[in-house]
Design an enzyme around this catalytic site. Structure first.
Site, short mmCIF file in Angstrom:
data_model
loop_
_atom_site.label_atom_id
_atom_site.label_comp_id
_atom_site.label_asym_id
_atom_site.label_seq_id
_atom_site.Cartn_x
_atom_site.Cartn_y
_atom_site.Cartn_z
N CYS A 95 0.84 -1.19 0.00
CA CYS A 95 0.00 0.00 0.00
C CYS A 95 0.88 1.24 0.00
O CYS A 95 2.10 1.17 0.01
CB CYS A 95 -0.90 -0.01 1.22
SG CYS A 95 -1.60 -1.62 1.61
N ARG A 121 1.60 1.70 -6.97
CA ARG A 121 1.88 0.58 -6.07
C ARG A 121 0.71 -0.39 -6.00
O ARG A 121 0.85 -1.50 -5.52
CB ARG A 121 2.19 1.12 -4.66
CG ARG A 121 3.49 1.91 -4.59
CD ARG A 121 3.65 2.55 -3.22
NE ARG A 121 3.85 1.57 -2.18
CZ ARG A 121 5.03 1.20 -1.70
NH1 ARG A 121 6.13 1.71 -2.22
NH2 ARG A 121 5.14 0.33 -0.73
N TRP A 126 -4.35 -1.84 -0.31
CA TRP A 126 -4.49 -3.04 -1.13
C TRP A 126 -4.92 -4.15 -0.17
O TRP A 126 -4.19 -4.53 0.72
CB TRP A 126 -3.16 -3.39 -1.79
CG TRP A 126 -3.22 -4.42 -2.87
CD1 TRP A 126 -3.45 -4.21 -4.20
CD2 TRP A 126 -3.06 -5.83 -2.72
NE1 TRP A 126 -3.43 -5.40 -4.89
CE2 TRP A 126 -3.19 -6.41 -4.01
CE3 TRP A 126 -2.80 -6.67 -1.63
CZ2 TRP A 126 -3.07 -7.79 -4.23
CZ3 TRP A 126 -2.70 -8.05 -1.85
CH2 TRP A 126 -2.84 -8.58 -3.14
N ASN A 131 0.79 -0.21 6.69
CA ASN A 131 1.13 -1.17 5.65
C ASN A 131 1.68 -2.42 6.33
O ASN A 131 2.39 -2.32 7.33
CB ASN A 131 2.21 -0.63 4.71
CG ASN A 131 1.68 0.44 3.80
OD1 ASN A 131 0.48 0.66 3.69
ND2 ASN A 131 2.59 1.13 3.11
N GLY A 132 1.40 -3.58 5.77
CA GLY A 132 1.90 -4.81 6.35
C GLY A 132 0.77 -5.71 6.81
O GLY A 132 -0.40 -5.51 6.48
N GLU A 159 8.74 -14.20 -19.61
CA GLU A 159 8.52 -12.78 -19.34
C GLU A 159 7.45 -12.22 -20.27
O GLU A 159 6.61 -11.41 -19.84
CB GLU A 159 9.84 -12.01 -19.50
CG GLU A 159 9.74 -10.51 -19.31
CD GLU A 159 9.25 -10.07 -17.94
OE1 GLU A 159 8.91 -8.88 -17.80
OE2 GLU A 159 9.19 -10.91 -17.02
N LYS A 199 3.93 -10.47 -18.97
CA LYS A 199 3.45 -9.15 -19.35
C LYS A 199 2.03 -9.22 -19.90
O LYS A 199 1.18 -8.40 -19.57
CB LYS A 199 4.37 -8.52 -20.42
CG LYS A 199 5.75 -8.14 -19.95
CD LYS A 199 5.80 -6.92 -19.08
CE LYS A 199 5.72 -7.21 -17.61
NZ LYS A 199 6.73 -8.01 -17.01
N GLU A 253 -0.47 -10.04 -17.05
CA GLU A 253 -0.55 -8.98 -16.05
C GLU A 253 -1.48 -7.85 -16.46
O GLU A 253 -2.26 -7.35 -15.64
CB GLU A 253 0.85 -8.37 -15.81
CG GLU A 253 1.75 -9.14 -14.89
CD GLU A 253 3.08 -8.44 -14.70
OE1 GLU A 253 3.54 -8.34 -13.56
OE2 GLU A 253 3.66 -7.97 -15.70
N HIS A 280 5.33 -32.48 -25.23
CA HIS A 280 5.20 -33.13 -23.93
C HIS A 280 3.96 -32.64 -23.19
O HIS A 280 3.94 -32.60 -21.95
CB HIS A 280 6.45 -32.91 -23.09
CG HIS A 280 7.68 -33.53 -23.69
ND1 HIS A 280 7.89 -34.89 -23.71
CD2 HIS A 280 8.75 -32.98 -24.32
CE1 HIS A 280 9.03 -35.15 -24.31
NE2 HIS A 280 9.58 -34.00 -24.69
N LYS A 297 2.87 -2.77 -7.43
CA LYS A 297 4.21 -2.64 -7.98
C LYS A 297 5.25 -3.25 -7.04
O LYS A 297 6.12 -3.99 -7.48
CB LYS A 297 4.54 -1.16 -8.21
CG LYS A 297 5.94 -0.91 -8.79
CD LYS A 297 6.06 -1.48 -10.17
CE LYS A 297 7.39 -1.14 -10.80
NZ LYS A 297 7.57 -1.79 -12.11
#
Length: 617
Positions: A2, A27, A75, A101-102, A490, A494, A497, A513, A612
């Site tokens: 947050c 964030r 968040w 936060n936490g 990657e 992207k 996300e 496979h 983020k």
């Protein structure tokens, strides 16, 4: 995960707090709020679920006036994203305001104890429990110095909690006074002229001050507009250093770009150059990474390397694994940082551990670093954020110097991380078997990267056309081999996300496979296949998809016209040494996912459910 900003000074607090929250939007958050103390020492709280604009509109309709305040973007971890669960939270008396936060792991036990004392809670959050606990200690104290009473209440309460926190608190009975503390969640002190700040990220306050103090774990700070003091949780004076912020407020703005993500994609010629600037030794055909703090003998004695990271950083680490083993012949392994902490892998005395994190605050990566140090290993950091916790606590390392990365989906940090890992591989290789001429050739290849990135960026309109062609695709497969298997991972990350479609990365040869069962006429496969040592193998895998009528998008080297005959669409990168090809090949994939997501109406800078900087487990 947050955002926090606190202010005490001569100016009106609300506009400063709202601007700080705007700068922290990247964030990730699902609600926001502020608490401001007015001239009569009443605290006025305004909070709202959803985007920051909803809070801004609420304050416009119902202003909160005063020169001292705290604010927060949340968040959700405990409790849904509702107005009631948004921060700031009050204590039982309603006189204390807290942002946190936490995660308070033992909040349920503490809550039950407080309820037995008659406390009534209005939210489902663990943070409100901490607010009530601090308020209880404050109300039960006989200390007549109210500033000390609040500081002691914070200290005593935090001694009872298990978990992580970055907090800022204020109380109606103590005007123009803030108390903050951190453990596992970043908190920065900003020093201004007749004003002081507390924030979870220096980007929130860089428009007001360039003087910052990055608090250490178990530091406690209290401040007025003209003074501050930093103590340990034991009450002793803490060691600290005033740092100068290395970027400006303009650098954290979008400028003329519609999104931060696109701006940061286009910044990669500069960010890659910054990663190697001053680090190329032409006379030695090698690289200079002085921040490692290791002698040539120390570097020659390394028998094994472990690279730790999460998400994009772990993909960069995988590229680094291929690079180091290819150029330096040192066995290298990649550990997902969140797993490393809980495993017990054998790591001998000649093993060197690197942790990789853009923010330098990623909680799992930070825990991996501390676990490695706990076992007596030297752990080095590769980070972008100067003054971050990993930068301060690691045993050495290197900065990326990429500048602030605001978009949640990492772009320039990936290419900067892989560039720096290429320098590391070159340095170690030259200390072993790599010849001077080969070292010189690699230096030329690295130095040419920014110009080649610019050539790729010129293709953005063509890549946009390709993205729009597949706009109704239910998902995508990303496939690559050797150095570009991590590139495929990657690229898939992207895409998922920011566009929210199914996207997975795989080694190309794994098609037969099991993966090939997914191939259909509606599911595109993206092959990352420059003309390298495994190009022909990739062609065979591509043909397997085409034989099953699967659409194919290929990323290959300029001048290779063969794929135009067998792939549906082709994106090109300039010719480059194959161990550096992921740096270039990742950029068309960034543009593909960006244009695809924008066309689907997604908020690419603030994807749903993502943050983020992941600072909670």
């Amino acid at each position: 995960m947050c955002g926090i900003i606190g202010y005490v000074g001569k100016e009106s607090a609300a506009p400063i707090l709202l601007d700080g929250l705007r700068r922290l939007e990247y964030r990730g958050y699902d609600s926001s709020g502020i608490a401001v103390m007015n001239g009569s020492n009443d605290i006025h709280v305004r909070k709202k679920s959803g985007r920051l604009d909803r809070l801004r509109e609420l304050i416009k309709q119902n202003p909160a006036e005063g020169n001292c305040g705290v604010s927060h973007t949340r968040w959700a971890t405990h409790g849904e994203p509702t107005d009631e669960n948004a921060h700031p939270h009050s204590d039982q008396s309603g006189k204390l305001a807290l942002v946190h936060n936490g995660v308070i792991e033992n909040y349920q036990i503490l809550k039950e104890q407080l309820e037995q004392k008659g406390h009534v809670f209005s939210s489902q959050t663990d943070s409100e429990v901490l607010a009530h606990l601090i308020g209880l200690h404050y109300d039960e104290s006989s200390e007549t110095d109210l500033k000390k009473r609040l500081t002691d209440a914070v200290r005593d309460s935090l001694a009872q909690v298990s978990g992580t926190y970055g907090i800022v608190a204020m109380h109606e009975e103590i005007p123009n006074f803030l108390v903050g503390a951190r453990l596992g969640s970043p908190l920065v002190v900003g020093l201004g002229h007749d004003e002081n700040f507390l924030a979870s990220d220096v980007g929130a306050i860089v428009s007001h001050t360039s003087n910052a103090i990055y608090l250490n774990d178990r530091d406690l700070v209290y401040m007025t507009d003209g003074d501050f003091r930093i103590e340990t949780m034991d009450g002793d004076l803490a060691d600290y250093e005033v740092s100068t912020v290395d970027f400006t407020a303009d650098e954290v703005e979008k400028g003329d770009y519609p999104h931060y993500m696109l701006k940061e994609i286009y910044e990669q010629p500069t960010s890659i150059q910054n990663a190697f600037r001053g680090r190329l030794l032409d006379d030695e055909g090698s690289a200079l990474l002085g921040g490692l703090g290791l002698s040539p003998k120390d570097l020659r004695d390394i028998d094994r390397i472990v690279l730790c990271g999460c998400g994009t950083a772990s993909h960069a680490a995988m590229v680094g694994e291929y690079m180091i083993e290819h150029l330096a012949r040192i066995p290298t392994e990649v550990e997902i940082a969140s797993e490393f902490r809980y495993r017990n892998p054998p790591v001998d005395k000649n093993t060197l551990v690197f942790v990789i994190s853009q923010s330098g605050e990623t909680i799992d990566t930070l825990a991996a670093m501390r676990e490695g140090q706990r076992k007596g290993h030297r752990v080095l950091g590769i980070v972008n954020a100067v003054g971050s916790t990993i930068a301060r606590e690691s045993d050495g390392g290197s900065y990326l110097y990429s500048g602030p990365e605001i978009g949640v989906a990492a772009t320039k940090s990936f290419t900067s991380q892989t560039t720096l890992l290429a320098l590391l591989a070159l340095l170690l290789g030259r200390m072993r078997h790599l010849s001077f001429q080969e070292g010189k050739r690699m230096l030329a290849e690295i130095r040419a990267l920014p110009g080649k990135v610019e050539q790729i960026l010129e293709q953005t309109d063509k890549i946009k056309e390709i993205a729009l062609k597949y706009i109704d695709a239910p998902g995508m497969l990303f496939l690559g081999r050797q150095f570009n298997y991590p590139t495929a991972l990657e690229g898939a990350l992207k895409m998922k996300e920011i566009s929210y479609i199914f996207a997975n990365g795989h080694p190309s040869a794994e098609l037969k496979h099991g993966i090939i069962a997914l191939v259909s006429e509606t599911l595109p496969s993206v092959f990352v296949m420059p003309t390298d040592s495994v190009y022909e193998k990739n062609v065979s895998n591509l043909e397997e998809v085409r034989a099953r009528k699967g659409p194919v998008i290929a990323v290959t080297t300029e001048g290779n016209t063969e794929l135009e005959k067998i792939a549906d669409d082709v994106m090109y990168i300039p010719e480059v040494d194959e161990c550096l090809s992921p740096i270039l090949a990742s950029i068309p994939l960034q543009l593909l996912s960006y244009h695809f997501a924008v066309a689907r109406g997604c908020d690419v800078d603030k994807p749903r459910n993502l943050a983020k900087s992941v600072t909670v487990e």
